[in-house]
Motif scaffolding. Structure first.
Motif, PDB file in Angstrom:
ATOM      1  N   ILE A  24      -1.592   0.929  -5.076  1.00 62.38           N
ATOM      2  CA  ILE A  24      -1.033   1.057  -6.429  1.00 62.38           C
ATOM      3  C   ILE A  24      -1.626   2.324  -7.046  1.00 62.38           C
ATOM      4  O   ILE A  24      -2.831   2.577  -6.937  1.00 62.38           O
ATOM      5  CB  ILE A  24      -1.370  -0.185  -7.285  1.00 62.38           C
ATOM      6  CG1 ILE A  24      -0.703  -1.436  -6.688  1.00 62.38           C
ATOM      7  CG2 ILE A  24      -0.929   0.010  -8.729  1.00 62.38           C
ATOM      8  CD1 ILE A  24      -1.160  -2.741  -7.309  1.00 62.38           C
ATOM      9  N   LEU A  25      -0.797   3.119  -7.702  1.00 59.50           N
ATOM     10  CA  LEU A  25      -1.263   4.388  -8.274  1.00 59.50           C
ATOM     11  C   LEU A  25      -2.240   4.166  -9.430  1.00 59.50           C
ATOM     12  O   LEU A  25      -2.183   3.131 -10.115  1.00 59.50           O
ATOM     13  CB  LEU A  25      -0.057   5.212  -8.756  1.00 59.50           C
ATOM     14  CG  LEU A  25       0.813   5.806  -7.642  1.00 59.50           C
ATOM     15  CD1 LEU A  25       2.104   6.379  -8.204  1.00 59.50           C
ATOM     16  CD2 LEU A  25       0.065   6.901  -6.875  1.00 59.50           C
ATOM     17  N   PRO A  26      -3.150   5.117  -9.660  1.00 61.33           N
ATOM     18  CA  PRO A  26      -4.143   4.983 -10.729  1.00 61.33           C
ATOM     19  C   PRO A  26      -3.493   4.751 -12.103  1.00 61.33           C
ATOM     20  O   PRO A  26      -2.481   5.372 -12.428  1.00 61.33           O
ATOM     21  CB  PRO A  26      -4.866   6.336 -10.707  1.00 61.33           C
ATOM     22  CG  PRO A  26      -4.649   6.873  -9.332  1.00 61.33           C
ATOM     23  CD  PRO A  26      -3.307   6.372  -8.906  1.00 61.33           C
ATOM     24  N   GLY A  27      -4.091   3.844 -12.870  1.00 60.05           N
ATOM     25  CA  GLY A  27      -3.618   3.602 -14.234  1.00 60.05           C
ATOM     26  C   GLY A  27      -2.523   2.555 -14.373  1.00 60.05           C
ATOM     27  O   GLY A  27      -2.242   2.093 -15.472  1.00 60.05           O
ATOM     28  N   VAL A  28      -1.906   2.175 -13.250  1.00 61.80           N
ATOM     29  CA  VAL A  28      -0.777   1.235 -13.301  1.00 61.80           C
ATOM     30  C   VAL A  28      -1.210  -0.144 -13.812  1.00 61.80           C
ATOM     31  O   VAL A  28      -0.579  -0.722 -14.704  1.00 61.80           O
ATOM     32  CB  VAL A  28      -0.080   1.112 -11.921  1.00 61.80           C
ATOM     33  CG1 VAL A  28       0.946  -0.013 -11.924  1.00 61.80           C
ATOM     34  CG2 VAL A  28       0.600   2.432 -11.546  1.00 61.80           C
TER      35      VAL A  28
END
Length: 218
Positions: free
Chosen positions: A92-96
């Motif tokens: 999962i991409l950072p900040g999601v």
């Protein structure tokens, strides 16, 4: 109208599977006797599997019958799925996760709007299926982006009007789809590329729900 729902593209916004597409296409090209670079791969982003294969064959100077092309596209997808099935929540991409926690706290509805038929598998692998109230993927639509169908269907499933939705997209065709659907669009990427978007940020990590709502409700 006040914003009631957020609609998200999957690839490039929630996760990044571009590397897996590239590895699978590169393997296919290599088996056909040529190579594709990462630079060439940029041309395949947001493009359907069939169109991607046509571009690759043209790049390798090959012309093949439709039957063979169907076989190759299926093979590429099998290799891609092998790679994707190893994905975890680490992908999962950072900040999601933080952003989605804010979305829930704000009481907003959520939908996924992805043209990928593999979207449900990817969500399952990264543990995000429950983050969405509706999932619209490639099996539920007949027209790809920039047609707005994937997003208008998402709004319909959530029971909200398009003008009450905010779309999050990383591709030019996706931004266009959101705008054509009558929605406020947040571009994830470069403002030089996503010129049609109403608001642009490099990632969800760089945004807060409060900031998005302030702009979309203005």
């Amino acid at each position: 109208m006040l914003t009631k729902a957020f609609l998200f593209d999957l690839d490039g916004v929630i996760v990044d599977t571009a590397i897996y597409h590239y590895q699978a296409w590169k393997r296919l090209a290599n088996e056909l006797g040529f190579d594709i670079s990462e630079e060439f791969n940029e041309r395949l982003k947001g493009v359907s599997r069939t169109e991607s294969l046509d571009l690759i064959l043209e790049h390798g100077g090959l012309s093949l019958p439709d039957e063979k092309k169907t076989e190759l596209a299926t093979q590429k997808n099998e290799w891609y799925l092998e790679l994707v099935s190893r994905m975890t929540s680490d992908d999962i991409l950072p900040g999601v996760a933080t952003f989605f926690a804010q979305v829930r706290k704000a009481g907003l509805r959520t939908a996924l709007g992805s043209v990928s038929k593999n979207a449900p598998l990817i969500l399952e692998r990264v543990g995000m299926t429950d983050a969405f109230d509706a999932i619209i993927d490639g099996t539920k639509i007949s027209k790809g982006k920039p047609d707005p169908e994937v997003f208008t269907k998402g709004a319909a499933e959530l029971g909200v009007s398009p003008s009450e939705c905010v779309v999050f997209e990383d591709a030019v065709a996706g931004v266009e789809a959101g705008k054509r659907g009558g929605m406020f669009v947040v571009g994830i990427g470069s403002p030089d590329v996503l010129t049609q978007a109403d608001l642009v940020a490099p990632s969800l990590e760089a945004l807060t729900v409060e900031e998005v709502l302030a702009k979309s409700n203005a």
